[in-house]
Design an enzyme around this catalytic site. Structure first.
Site, mmCIF file in Angstrom:
data_model
loop_
_atom_site.group_PDB
_atom_site.id
_atom_site.type_symbol
_atom_site.label_atom_id
_atom_site.label_comp_id
_atom_site.label_asym_id
_atom_site.label_seq_id
_atom_site.Cartn_x
_atom_site.Cartn_y
_atom_site.Cartn_z
ATOM 1 N N GLY A 6 -2.478 5.531 -1.724
ATOM 2 C CA GLY A 6 -3.710 4.364 -1.676
ATOM 3 C C GLY A 6 -4.805 5.216 -0.552
ATOM 4 N N ALA A 7 -5.406 4.551 0.506
ATOM 5 C CA ALA A 7 -5.767 4.539 1.813
ATOM 6 C C ALA A 7 -4.832 4.128 2.772
ATOM 7 C CB ALA A 7 -7.034 3.968 1.947
ATOM 8 N N ALA A 43 -1.709 3.559 2.441
ATOM 9 C CA ALA A 43 -0.752 3.541 1.552
ATOM 10 C C ALA A 43 0.206 4.582 0.464
ATOM 11 C CB ALA A 43 -0.968 2.266 1.023
ATOM 12 N N SER A 44 1.173 4.065 0.921
ATOM 13 C CA SER A 44 2.057 4.465 -0.911
ATOM 14 C C SER A 44 2.499 3.814 -1.314
ATOM 15 C CB SER A 44 2.841 5.730 -0.260
ATOM 16 O OG SER A 44 3.827 5.112 0.324
ATOM 17 N N ASP A 86 -15.918 -1.496 -5.496
ATOM 18 C CA ASP A 86 -15.111 -0.727 -5.510
ATOM 19 C C ASP A 86 -14.389 0.356 -6.889
ATOM 20 O OD1 ASP A 86 -14.831 1.953 -4.425
ATOM 21 O OD2 ASP A 86 -12.585 1.921 -3.633
ATOM 22 N N ILE A 111 5.340 6.348 -6.339
ATOM 23 C CA ILE A 111 4.169 6.953 -7.824
ATOM 24 C C ILE A 111 2.835 6.933 -7.488
ATOM 25 C CG2 ILE A 111 6.476 5.664 -8.505
ATOM 26 C CD1 ILE A 111 4.783 2.676 -8.955
ATOM 27 N N GLY A 112 2.392 6.514 -6.425
ATOM 28 C CA GLY A 112 0.987 6.489 -6.072
ATOM 29 C C GLY A 112 0.724 6.606 -4.649
#
Length: 553
Positions: free
Chosen positions: A29-30, A32-33, A147, A26-27
């Site tokens: 990132g760095a 990562a999932s 960030d 569902i998303g």
């Protein structure tokens, strides 16, 4: 472009997880999932699990075990706050680290804000107030985010703001002792100037003289407020390489830029205070909270700081989303992304650096090519249940004339809130939807609104999409002509790897699949990048493909 690959992980997830996974990705990132999960023996509560691949993060990337441990420690240290994603636990095995978190059921805030338009003052004030509440709480715990940007601002099921992603967070105050930070990190459009203007004699990502991270957070909050109000960032980066920033500095904040001209004077005075170049004179959180614009009354804000009218808030936000089919789909910034820019970034492990200026950062990006294509498909709304596959008829719609679509299907489509963005005015929002709604999510769905429906068959739609992407400078593989099997499989995908108008990386996929009888759905699935820039990109493709877009009416 090719048939979508199977959604399988190369490395199996841990087998001893204290929860069960209930979704695909569902998303992202760095390194990562993110997937949904729930208790082993119960359907609720539903939470989010961030999986970090040790092989990719520690061996191939720039993340260290110490940095990941710091992220988890600081996230847990923050505890519980109504505007911050809560950390619920963590663990690991030989291949993965995982972090269990509160699920932001409302999805991405800036997916629901119109690019180049923004939202009204009430909505902007509502979310800015909640952002300041979250940042104030973090700072009271001695933690700076470092960030702050749209990618890291999510929503609850009731539409309240939830601050996320603490991978770059830093402890700036411990036991009353303030420490300076030296790491250059953040996204150039949102980063404070003192972070990137300092001398870096030893390493490009370390400044010789440190900065106060909590004060730098204030600058980023100011840029986020600007984006909420006008749907665009004020500059590419806070250096004199940016013409917009140079004029802002040279005029002492009295720029003639047309974006600033849209703002009332009381908001401009707040922004100037938050966007002061000298960190020692920049507004403090107390000065922000006592500013007249901040203390104004807001019909959406309750005394406790939560949403007082979730349905009204959702209706206002959805009504502001409009796609102008007569618009010129050209870059909205002086800088223009090109296919060469995107190809140059293929080996770029620093997604937050300015492509033009070489601003470094510390949080690398997961290369899309290394990530299995297993994104969660948005749930089909109840209005589509039981759509008949009977013989289609010609409908009273310009787009529908391209291909026969059943009247029953068109009637159901008119109830989909996502499709109201294609109608010329707010009257496109279904009355039945607003009358029956009780919650924010009843009107604004959690999944991305970057999607459209088409009556064209695959063999006609796919080349049209490829041509639109080509015109926008997005590299499309040479084999992007329809191939045997697409219509049989009824699914295809196009990888998007480009540079947005602010010279930052923008990555994801365009997914094409059968939706209903005579209708194909085109979804724009962002993997990484600014959500507002992703919506801007989506709108340009829609305008270029306007003859193929099904507009219920």
């Amino acid at each position: 472009m090719a048939p979508a690959p199977p959604g399988s992980q190369q490395i199996p997830y841990p087998t001893n997880l204290p929860f069960r996974l209930i979704s695909k990705t569902i998303g992202q990132g760095a390194y990562a999932s993110i997937r949904k999960a729930c208790p082993l023996n119960a359907p609720k509560p539903i939470i989010a699990i961030k999986f970090i691949s040790k092989d990719h993060a520690f061996k191939q990337g720039r993340l260290t075990p110490k940095q990941l441990a710091m992220e988890i420690t600081l996230h847990k240290h923050l505890g519980k706050h109504q505007n911050i994603i809560q950390c619920l636990g963590s663990g690991e095995d030989h291949a993965w680290n995982w972090i269990a978190m509160e699920l932001a059921e409302g999805g991405d805030l800036f997916d629901k804000i119109e690019a180049d338009e923004g939202v009204g003052e009430h909505v902007a004030h509502f979310y800015f107030t909640q952002l300041i509440s979250a940042v104030s709480y973090m700072h009271s715990k001695g933690v700076a985010h470092r960030d702050l940007k749209p990618e890291n601002i999510l929503l609850s099921a009731q539409g309240d703001l939830k601050l996320a992603d603490f991978g770059l967070a830093a402890l700036f105050n411990r036991g009353g002792k303030v420490r300076l930070c030296n790491t250059v990190c953040g996204s150039p459009p949102y980063i404070a100037p003192e972070i990137i203007s300092g001398r870096r004699s030893k390493r490009p990502d370390i400044v010789d003289i440190g900065y106060e991270a909590n004060i730098s957070d204030i600058w980023s909050c100011g840029v986020v407020l600007f984006v909420l109000l006008v749907g665009n960032t004020p500059w590419d980066e806070p250096t004199r390489r940016s013409d917009e920033f140079k004029e802002y500095v040279d005029t002492n904040g009295r720029t003639t830029d047309e974006l600033w001209a849209k703002l009332p004077q009381d908001i401009i005075s707040l922004l100037r205070g938050m966007l002061k170049l000298d960190p020692t004179t920049r507004f403090t959180l107390d000065e922000i909270r006592t500013h007249p614009w901040f203390t104004r009354a807001n019909p959406y804000l309750s005394p406790s700081g939560t949403s007082a009218n979730p349905v009204g808030l959702a209706t206002q936000m959805l009504s502001s989303l409009r796609i102008d089919f007569s618009a010129d789909p050209t870059p909205s910034h002086p800088s223009t992304s090109t296919a060469d820019d995107a190809m140059d970034m293929d080996n770029d492990t620093l997604p937050h650096r300015s492509h033009a200026a070489g601003i470094p950062a510390t949080q690398p990006e997961t290369p899309i090519s290394d990530t299995p294509f297993d994104w969660e498909r948005p749930p089909r709304l109840a209005v589509y249940d039981g759509i008949s596959a009977s013989q289609p008829t010609t409908a009273n719609s310009a787009a529908a004339s391209l291909a026969p679509v059943s009247q029953e299907t068109l009637d159901r489509l008119s109830e989909d809130p996502c499709l109201s963005q294609f109608t010329p005015s707010a009257s496109g929002l279904p009355l039945s939807l607003t009358q029956a709604a009780r919650h924010f999510a009843d009107i604004v769905p959690s999944h991305s609104l970057a999607r459209f429906l088409s009556p064209l068959p695959f063999r006609l739609l796919l080349p049209l999409l490829a041509e639109a992407l080509h015109r926008l400078g997005v590299p499309v593989p040479a084999q992007a002509e329809p191939q045997h099997g697409w219509e049989r499989e009824e699914e295809a995908w196009i990888r998007v790897k480009t540079v947005d108008g602010r010279k930052q990386g923008l990555n994801g996929h365009v997914v094409v699949e059968r939706f209903a009888e005579g209708v194909v759905e085109v979804r724009f699935v962002k993997a990484s990048g600014d959500p507002l820039e992703w919506r801007r990109f989506f709108k340009k493709v829609v305008v270029l493909c306007k003859g193929a877009v099904l507009v219920p009416g």
